[in-house]
Write a protein that holds these residues in place. Structure first.
Motif, PDB file in Angstrom:
ATOM      1  N   CYS A 114      39.796  46.691  41.793  1.00 29.94           N
ATOM      2  CA  CYS A 114      38.927  46.367  42.877  1.00 29.94           C
ATOM      3  C   CYS A 114      37.181  46.134  42.687  1.00 29.94           C
ATOM      4  CB  CYS A 114      39.201  47.400  43.969  1.00 29.94           C
ATOM      5  SG  CYS A 114      38.356  46.682  45.544  1.00 29.94           S
ATOM      6  N   ALA A 115      37.024  46.894  41.644  1.00 29.94           N
ATOM      7  CA  ALA A 115      35.573  47.126  41.377  1.00 29.94           C
ATOM      8  C   ALA A 115      35.211  45.718  40.391  1.00 29.94           C
ATOM      9  CB  ALA A 115      35.138  48.204  40.394  1.00 29.94           C
ATOM     10  N   ALA A 116      36.131  45.400  39.382  1.00 28.07           N
ATOM     11  CA  ALA A 116      36.093  44.361  38.920  1.00 28.07           C
ATOM     12  C   ALA A 116      35.801  42.968  39.736  1.00 28.07           C
ATOM     13  CB  ALA A 116      37.139  44.054  37.709  1.00 28.07           C
ATOM     14  N   SER A 117      36.698  43.057  40.697  1.00 27.86           N
ATOM     15  CA  SER A 117      36.485  41.660  41.651  1.00 27.86           C
ATOM     16  C   SER A 117      35.131  41.818  42.311  1.00 27.86           C
ATOM     17  CB  SER A 117      37.899  41.768  42.664  1.00 27.86           C
ATOM     18  OG  SER A 117      37.732  40.835  43.703  1.00 27.86           O
ATOM     19  N   ILE A 118      34.793  43.023  42.717  1.00 23.30           N
ATOM     20  CA  ILE A 118      33.375  43.138  43.380  1.00 23.30           C
ATOM     21  C   ILE A 118      32.375  42.502  42.529  1.00 23.30           C
ATOM     22  CG2 ILE A 118      31.703  44.586  44.414  1.00 23.30           C
ATOM     23  CD1 ILE A 118      34.125  46.322  45.305  1.00 23.30           C
ATOM     24  N   ARG A 119      32.461  42.950  41.216  1.00 21.67           N
ATOM     25  CA  ARG A 119      31.351  42.511  40.437  1.00 21.67           C
ATOM     26  C   ARG A 119      31.216  41.106  40.092  1.00 21.67           C
ATOM     27  NH1 ARG A 119      27.982  44.621  41.471  1.00 21.67           N
ATOM     28  NH2 ARG A 119      28.124  46.705  40.659  1.00 21.67           N
ATOM     29  N   ARG A 120      32.273  40.448  40.320  1.00 22.89           N
ATOM     30  CA  ARG A 120      32.524  38.905  40.054  1.00 22.89           C
ATOM     31  C   ARG A 120      31.789  38.150  41.373  1.00 22.89           C
ATOM     32  NH1 ARG A 120      37.865  39.970  38.117  1.00 22.89           N
ATOM     33  NH2 ARG A 120      38.784  39.338  40.403  1.00 22.89           N
ATOM     34  N   HIS A 121      31.798  39.021  42.548  1.00 18.38           N
ATOM     35  CA  HIS A 121      31.116  38.196  43.685  1.00 18.38           C
ATOM     36  C   HIS A 121      29.654  38.729  43.980  1.00 18.38           C
ATOM     37  CE1 HIS A 121      35.397  37.363  43.826  1.00 18.38           C
ATOM     38  NE2 HIS A 121      35.018  36.287  44.415  1.00 18.38           N
ATOM     39  N   SER A 122      29.398  39.878  43.814  1.00 18.20           N
ATOM     40  CA  SER A 122      27.994  40.626  44.116  1.00 18.20           C
ATOM     41  C   SER A 122      27.551  41.441  43.395  1.00 18.20           C
ATOM     42  CB  SER A 122      28.622  41.560  45.365  1.00 18.20           C
ATOM     43  OG  SER A 122      27.373  42.290  46.078  1.00 18.20           O
ATOM     44  N   ARG A 123      26.067  41.702  43.263  1.00 17.10           N
ATOM     45  CA  ARG A 123      25.334  42.506  42.462  1.00 17.10           C
ATOM     46  C   ARG A 123      25.121  43.998  43.253  1.00 17.10           C
ATOM     47  NH1 ARG A 123      22.830  40.987  38.094  1.00 17.10           N
ATOM     48  NH2 ARG A 123      21.006  42.052  38.495  1.00 17.10           N
ATOM     49  N   ALA A 124      25.736  43.770  44.377  1.00 17.94           N
ATOM     50  CA  ALA A 124      25.394  45.224  45.230  1.00 17.94           C
ATOM     51  C   ALA A 124      26.124  46.532  44.480  1.00 17.94           C
ATOM     52  CB  ALA A 124      25.999  45.109  46.583  1.00 17.94           C
ATOM     53  N   PRO A 125      25.463  47.621  44.560  1.00 16.67           N
ATOM     54  CA  PRO A 125      26.019  48.728  44.100  1.00 16.67           C
ATOM     55  C   PRO A 125      27.451  49.284  44.481  1.00 16.67           C
ATOM     56  CG  PRO A 125      23.851  49.389  45.078  1.00 16.67           C
ATOM     57  CD  PRO A 125      24.286  48.004  45.346  1.00 16.67           C
ATOM     58  N   ILE A 126      28.223  49.770  43.607  1.00 18.79           N
ATOM     59  CA  ILE A 126      29.718  49.974  43.705  1.00 18.79           C
ATOM     60  C   ILE A 126      29.585  51.393  43.515  1.00 18.79           C
ATOM     61  CG2 ILE A 126      32.087  49.763  43.228  1.00 18.79           C
ATOM     62  CD1 ILE A 126      31.426  46.969  41.950  1.00 18.79           C
ATOM     63  N   ILE A 127      30.141  52.426  44.602  1.00 21.30           N
ATOM     64  CA  ILE A 127      30.046  53.812  44.360  1.00 21.30           C
ATOM     65  C   ILE A 127      31.595  54.365  44.754  1.00 21.30           C
ATOM     66  CG2 ILE A 127      29.474  56.027  45.347  1.00 21.30           C
ATOM     67  CD1 ILE A 127      26.595  54.744  45.845  1.00 21.30           C
TER      68      ILE A 127
END
Length: 227
Positions: free
Chosen positions: A63-76
């Motif tokens: 899920c984190a890898a998918s987010i990082r492909r679309h957004s630079r927002a912090p992931i916690i």
């Protein structure tokens, strides 16, 4: 807006209540729903997200890898159990921070802001922002701002609008962008026109204390924090 991914509705409800108390919008989906959402989300929806929170579920790293492909927002990541091995896997997957539960929403906000500063080269720093003859201090963690060392008490929505504009200092934000950032992309029963009232009241309070208006407003175009 903060986005929570977790399969448990009780977790959704608990963190939504915490963000609501701080005057910050949030939205939650299950991991299965989130995968479909992020693949189809518009750039405007993604730009409104200030941080992603990932609960304890099996596919967090993916899920984190998918987010990082679309957004630079912090992931916690929120961890139910302390585990060094799990923490290292999550960091390898691109997650920015791992917090053991329970954790207060204000700590999440503070850590998210610290991540934003690192990712964006220190802009904007939670701290002093020049604004006229005094100094405006914005904290980004739920505290009221200060002017010349004295607190400026603001309603939650006005405080959040100020934080949003300062974070994007020099960049013009449309009424829709401000609304999405403060109320969330999926707000029901609230009209965008409320933004105009909030900004008007905020500008008057800042001008009264600073001696000038640090927010430039242009009808039909948007708002800019100019300091």
């Amino acid at each position: 807006m903060y986005f929570l991914v977790d399969a448990r509705k009780s977790v959704h409800a608990g963190y939504k209540a915490g963000f609501d108390r701080e005057g910050i919008s949030s939205f939650a989906l299950s991991p299965d729903e989130f995968g479909t959402w992020i693949r189809s989300a518009s750039q405007g929806d993604l730009d409104a997200i200030q941080g992603f929170l990932l609960g304890d579920f099996a596919e967090r790293a993916r899920c984190a890898a998918s987010i990082r492909r679309h957004s630079r927002a912090p992931i916690i990541a929120l961890s139910d159990v302390r585990s060094l091995e799990q923490t290292l896997v999550l960091f390898d997957a691109g997650i920015d921070d791992v917090l053991p539960k329970p954790v207060h929403v204000r700590e999440i906000l503070a850590r998210s802001e610290a991540i934003w500063r690192r990712v964006n080269g220190g802009r904007p720093a939670a701290g002093d922002v020049r604004a006229g003859p005094g100094r405006l201090k914005v904290f980004f963690d739920g505290r009221d701002p200060e002017i010349d060392g004295e607190p400026l008490a603001l309603p939650r929505r006005e405080r959040h609008i100020l934080e949003l504009l300062v974070r994007n200092r020099g960049r013009r934000l449309t009424k829709t962008q401000v609304f999405n950032g403060v109320y969330g992309v999926y707000s029901d029963g609230v009209e965008e026109s409320v933004v105009e009232g909030h900004v008007s009241k905020l500008r008057k309070k800042l001008a009264q204390r600073l001696g000038h208006d640090p927010i430039e407003a242009r009808r039909y175009i948007g708002y800019t924090f100019v300091g």
